[in-house]
Design an enzyme around this catalytic site. Sequence first.
Site, PDB file in Angstrom:
ATOM      1  N   HIS A  14       0.864  -1.197   0.000  1.00  0.00           N
ATOM      2  CA  HIS A  14       0.000   0.000   0.000  1.00  0.00           C
ATOM      3  C   HIS A  14       0.888   1.232   0.000  1.00  0.00           C
ATOM      4  CE1 HIS A  14      -3.813   2.087   1.822  1.00  0.00           C
ATOM      5  NE2 HIS A  14      -3.083   2.953   1.126  1.00  0.00           N
ATOM      6  N   HIS A  16       1.352   4.894  -2.608  1.00  0.00           N
ATOM      7  CA  HIS A  16       0.965   5.662  -3.783  1.00  0.00           C
ATOM      8  C   HIS A  16       2.213   6.307  -4.376  1.00  0.00           C
ATOM      9  CE1 HIS A  16      -3.390   5.473  -2.785  1.00  0.00           C
ATOM     10  NE2 HIS A  16      -2.916   5.382  -1.545  1.00  0.00           N
ATOM     11  N   HIS A 194      -9.496   0.997  -1.330  1.00  0.00           N
ATOM     12  CA  HIS A 194      -9.453   1.708  -0.063  1.00  0.00           C
ATOM     13  C   HIS A 194     -10.855   1.690   0.545  1.00  0.00           C
ATOM     14  CE1 HIS A 194      -5.643   3.009  -1.563  1.00  0.00           C
ATOM     15  NE2 HIS A 194      -5.463   3.959  -0.651  1.00  0.00           N
ATOM     16  N   GLU A 197     -11.010   3.712   6.070  1.00  0.00           N
ATOM     17  CA  GLU A 197     -10.030   4.587   6.714  1.00  0.00           C
ATOM     18  C   GLU A 197     -10.812   5.697   7.425  1.00  0.00           C
ATOM     19  OE1 GLU A 197      -6.082   7.312   5.725  1.00  0.00           O
ATOM     20  OE2 GLU A 197      -7.576   7.007   4.155  1.00  0.00           O
ATOM     21  N   ASP A 275       1.848   4.144   2.704  1.00  0.00           N
ATOM     22  CA  ASP A 275       0.797   4.965   2.120  1.00  0.00           C
ATOM     23  C   ASP A 275       1.367   6.088   1.243  1.00  0.00           C
ATOM     24  OD1 ASP A 275      -1.744   5.776   1.498  1.00  0.00           O
ATOM     25  OD2 ASP A 275      -2.299   6.407   3.499  1.00  0.00           O
ATOM     26  N   ASP A 276       1.536   7.279   1.802  1.00  0.00           N
ATOM     27  CA  ASP A 276       2.094   8.431   1.081  1.00  0.00           C
ATOM     28  C   ASP A 276       3.276   8.962   1.886  1.00  0.00           C
ATOM     29  OD1 ASP A 276      -0.039   9.092  -1.172  1.00  0.00           O
ATOM     30  OD2 ASP A 276      -1.164   8.665   0.651  1.00  0.00           O
TER      31      ASP A 276
END
Length: 330
Positions: A14, A16, A194, A197, A275-276
Amino acid sequence: MEQFIDTLPKVELHVHLEGTLEPALMFRLAERNGIDLPYPDVDSVRAAYEFKDLQSFLNLYYNGARVLQTEQDFYDLTWAYLRRCADENVVHTEMFFDPQTHTERGIPFETVVRGIARARADAEAQLGLSTGLILCFLRDLSEESAIETFRTALPWREHFVGIGLDSAETGHPPEKFERVFAMVRDEGFHIVAHAGEEGPPEYIWQAVRRLGVERVDHGVQCTGDAELVEHLRRAQTPLTVCPLANVKLKVFDRIEEHNLPRLLEAGLKVTINSDDPAYFGGYMNANFRAVAQAFDLDRDTLRGFTRNAIDTAFVDDQRRRELYALLDAA
């Protein structure tokens, strides 16, 4: 424990690609492409990385993505992330990319894919790192836009292994994209989404029942529905949990308040991811260290995160055996 985490083979499911755009690279690409940024320097960009929710993050995220214009830009972005993976002993990664973020700006789909593909090939040859690519639809756009994107992508299908759903969750339930994911299933792609969250447990149910996901990205809100938790436990549906991102986006106020221990106690198949990371201040090792310290996790639990990720990675049997061997050797 820090040395153990640094040397532990890790698998990321996961992340991006656009969320790995570090401020320094953002400025270099902006200069190369003649794009004015609303920040005078790198420090001012980092100062803006205080988010009150997912949408406030996305506003900055999409603004930063404007610097990605050429095939070389996408190569540089991907290569920088993959070099970081090698440095942190990430041995396999499956990266999300958002073509609509770029095609909506007039960037051809093939420009994005070719740049990413070159970096992936170089990472395998030079770093011994295996990768997968997952095309994601933006859920705050229409299903018609997703369908058009999917049709545009099909001639390039050899470059991606799965299809996902991301971006602003609130008000955009998975069922909104039921038709396009039926098309995705018919074409034989792996499916992720997703869900849970910021959105409610019902969104996770929809992702599982209506979209047919094999992994739930995030999924931390599942603990609000005991029946859902039991379903996920029985099915061993993987959750790609991103602890530092959850804190940065105020899903939990502090890492110590994260519900990771509840997920583990419930017997759910949890993986740890970044994630990011350029925006949330932590790549894989930082996320592993954060949860290990906050919850006094032992080495077997940390190994278990990697084993769970290997179990559910979208790789062939030979590569899966190789990844298990790397973990066992460590």
